[in-house]
Design a protein around this motif. Structure first.
Motif, PDB file in Angstrom:
ATOM      1  N   THR A   1      44.204  51.238  47.668  1.00  0.00           N
ATOM      2  CA  THR A   1      42.747  51.208  47.742  1.00  0.00           C
ATOM      3  C   THR A   1      42.136  51.515  46.377  1.00  0.00           C
ATOM      4  O   THR A   1      41.204  50.837  45.938  1.00  0.00           O
ATOM      5  CB  THR A   1      42.230  52.210  48.795  1.00  0.00           C
ATOM      6  OG1 THR A   1      42.798  51.878  50.056  1.00  0.00           O
ATOM      7  CG2 THR A   1      40.719  52.176  48.900  1.00  0.00           C
TER       8      THR A   1
ATOM      9  N   TRP B   1      43.542  51.127  43.420  1.00  0.00           N
ATOM     10  CA  TRP B   1      43.863  50.018  42.526  1.00  0.00           C
ATOM     11  C   TRP B   1      42.935  48.833  42.787  1.00  0.00           C
ATOM     12  O   TRP B   1      42.401  48.228  41.850  1.00  0.00           O
ATOM     13  CB  TRP B   1      45.326  49.615  42.710  1.00  0.00           C
ATOM     14  CG  TRP B   1      45.722  48.438  41.893  1.00  0.00           C
ATOM     15  CD1 TRP B   1      45.924  48.389  40.548  1.00  0.00           C
ATOM     16  CD2 TRP B   1      45.950  47.111  42.384  1.00  0.00           C
ATOM     17  NE1 TRP B   1      46.278  47.120  40.175  1.00  0.00           N
ATOM     18  CE2 TRP B   1      46.297  46.306  41.284  1.00  0.00           C
ATOM     19  CE3 TRP B   1      45.909  46.539  43.648  1.00  0.00           C
ATOM     20  CZ2 TRP B   1      46.585  44.970  41.410  1.00  0.00           C
ATOM     21  CZ3 TRP B   1      46.196  45.197  43.766  1.00  0.00           C
ATOM     22  CH2 TRP B   1      46.530  44.422  42.655  1.00  0.00           C
ATOM     23  N   MET B   2      42.730  48.498  44.069  1.00  0.00           N
ATOM     24  CA  MET B   2      41.841  47.385  44.413  1.00  0.00           C
ATOM     25  C   MET B   2      40.405  47.677  44.010  1.00  0.00           C
ATOM     26  O   MET B   2      39.693  46.793  43.529  1.00  0.00           O
ATOM     27  CB  MET B   2      41.902  47.089  45.918  1.00  0.00           C
ATOM     28  CG  MET B   2      43.153  46.373  46.371  1.00  0.00           C
ATOM     29  SD  MET B   2      43.396  44.771  45.591  1.00  0.00           S
ATOM     30  CE  MET B   2      41.989  43.876  46.174  1.00  0.00           C
TER      31      MET B   2
ATOM     32  N   GLN C   1      39.386  49.556  41.508  1.00  0.00           N
ATOM     33  CA  GLN C   1      39.282  49.377  40.059  1.00  0.00           C
ATOM     34  C   GLN C   1      39.265  47.891  39.694  1.00  0.00           C
ATOM     35  O   GLN C   1      38.476  47.463  38.847  1.00  0.00           O
ATOM     36  CB  GLN C   1      40.438  50.070  39.350  1.00  0.00           C
ATOM     37  CG  GLN C   1      40.323  51.571  39.352  1.00  0.00           C
ATOM     38  CD  GLN C   1      41.501  52.228  38.642  1.00  0.00           C
ATOM     39  OE1 GLN C   1      42.525  51.602  38.408  1.00  0.00           O
ATOM     40  NE2 GLN C   1      41.339  53.498  38.316  1.00  0.00           N
ATOM     41  N   LEU C   2      40.130  47.130  40.318  1.00  0.00           N
ATOM     42  CA  LEU C   2      40.198  45.697  40.041  1.00  0.00           C
ATOM     43  C   LEU C   2      38.877  45.009  40.381  1.00  0.00           C
ATOM     44  O   LEU C   2      38.338  44.238  39.578  1.00  0.00           O
ATOM     45  CB  LEU C   2      41.340  45.069  40.844  1.00  0.00           C
ATOM     46  CG  LEU C   2      41.546  43.574  40.672  1.00  0.00           C
ATOM     47  CD1 LEU C   2      42.151  43.280  39.314  1.00  0.00           C
ATOM     48  CD2 LEU C   2      42.439  43.035  41.771  1.00  0.00           C
ATOM     49  N   LEU C   3      38.325  45.316  41.536  1.00  0.00           N
ATOM     50  CA  LEU C   3      37.080  44.680  41.959  1.00  0.00           C
ATOM     51  C   LEU C   3      35.888  45.159  41.144  1.00  0.00           C
ATOM     52  O   LEU C   3      34.961  44.385  40.881  1.00  0.00           O
ATOM     53  CB  LEU C   3      36.851  44.920  43.452  1.00  0.00           C
ATOM     54  CG  LEU C   3      37.859  44.230  44.373  1.00  0.00           C
ATOM     55  CD1 LEU C   3      37.662  44.678  45.814  1.00  0.00           C
ATOM     56  CD2 LEU C   3      37.750  42.718  44.260  1.00  0.00           C
TER      57      LEU C   3
ATOM     58  N   ARG D   1      36.036  45.993  37.971  1.00  0.00           N
ATOM     59  CA  ARG D   1      36.140  45.290  36.689  1.00  0.00           C
ATOM     60  C   ARG D   1      35.643  43.859  36.810  1.00  0.00           C
ATOM     61  O   ARG D   1      35.026  43.331  35.904  1.00  0.00           O
ATOM     62  CB  ARG D   1      37.580  45.287  36.190  1.00  0.00           C
ATOM     63  CG  ARG D   1      37.882  46.479  35.334  1.00  0.00           C
ATOM     64  CD  ARG D   1      39.230  46.317  34.646  1.00  0.00           C
ATOM     65  NE  ARG D   1      40.047  47.435  35.089  1.00  0.00           N
ATOM     66  CZ  ARG D   1      41.219  47.353  35.666  1.00  0.00           C
ATOM     67  NH1 ARG D   1      41.784  46.193  35.853  1.00  0.00           N
ATOM     68  NH2 ARG D   1      41.868  48.419  36.048  1.00  0.00           N
ATOM     69  N   ARG D   2      35.920  43.225  37.936  1.00  0.00           N
ATOM     70  CA  ARG D   2      35.475  41.844  38.135  1.00  0.00           C
ATOM     71  C   ARG D   2      33.967  41.759  38.241  1.00  0.00           C
ATOM     72  O   ARG D   2      33.377  40.748  37.886  1.00  0.00           O
ATOM     73  CB  ARG D   2      36.089  41.267  39.409  1.00  0.00           C
ATOM     74  CG  ARG D   2      37.559  40.971  39.275  1.00  0.00           C
ATOM     75  CD  ARG D   2      38.120  40.389  40.528  1.00  0.00           C
ATOM     76  NE  ARG D   2      37.676  39.012  40.692  1.00  0.00           N
ATOM     77  CZ  ARG D   2      37.771  38.341  41.810  1.00  0.00           C
ATOM     78  NH1 ARG D   2      38.278  38.906  42.877  1.00  0.00           N
ATOM     79  NH2 ARG D   2      37.373  37.099  41.888  1.00  0.00           N
TER      80      ARG D   2
ATOM     81  N   GLU E   1      31.792  43.711  36.629  1.00  0.00           N
ATOM     82  CA  GLU E   1      31.109  44.111  35.394  1.00  0.00           C
ATOM     83  C   GLU E   1      30.712  42.883  34.598  1.00  0.00           C
ATOM     84  O   GLU E   1      31.451  41.904  34.543  1.00  0.00           O
ATOM     85  CB  GLU E   1      32.030  44.990  34.542  1.00  0.00           C
ATOM     86  CG  GLU E   1      32.285  46.344  35.129  1.00  0.00           C
ATOM     87  CD  GLU E   1      33.249  47.164  34.276  1.00  0.00           C
ATOM     88  OE1 GLU E   1      33.698  46.668  33.227  1.00  0.00           O
ATOM     89  OE2 GLU E   1      33.547  48.290  34.680  1.00  0.00           O
TER      90      GLU E   1
END
Length: 122
Positions: free
Chosen positions: A101, A103-104, A106-108, A110-111, A113
């Motif tokens: 959760t 990790w996801m 952070q990934l989302l 970043r997308r 931004e």
């Protein structure tokens, strides 16, 4: 409203059927939820009435855990015999859920931004 709750139950039935026919290692309701998600992704929106029905179901979600809690109490001797493996599985699955959760998230994030300029260091 009746139309949307029927659609939810039909997705669950389709998931149960898919799991039993395909001998899949997932619960039928989970497969049904994936089918419902795919349908909603295809139309790219959640109809207002479906949101209303799902909110009603979610507001009574605690009642849906009563049978599971009763099952735990009924099978307490079995759980007592396997307490260590069950405890390890619970702790590891909880940790895995938190890690995935995070990790996801952070990934989302970043997308979402806005892109930074080439000369921007911060």
């Amino acid at each position: 409203m009746l139309k949307w709750i029927t659609i939810i139950f039909c997705c669950q039935l389709a998931g149960e059927t898919l799991v039993r026919l395909g001998a899949l290692p997932v619960p039928g309701p989970v497969a049904g939820m994936v089918l419902l998600f795919c349908g909603l992704a295809a139309i790219k929106s959640v109809p207002k009435e479906l949101g209303t029905v799902s909110s009603g179901l979610l507001s009574h979600l605690s009642l849906l855990f009563v049978p599971a809690g009763t099952g735990i109490i009924v099978h307490l001797p079995l759980l007592r015999d396997d307490a260590i493996p069950v405890s390890i599985a619970l702790v590891l699955s909880t940790l895995a859920t938190v890690v995935v959760t995070g990790w996801m998230m952070q990934l989302l994030m970043r997308r979402g931004e806005p892109p930074t300029e080439a000369g921007d260091n911060g």
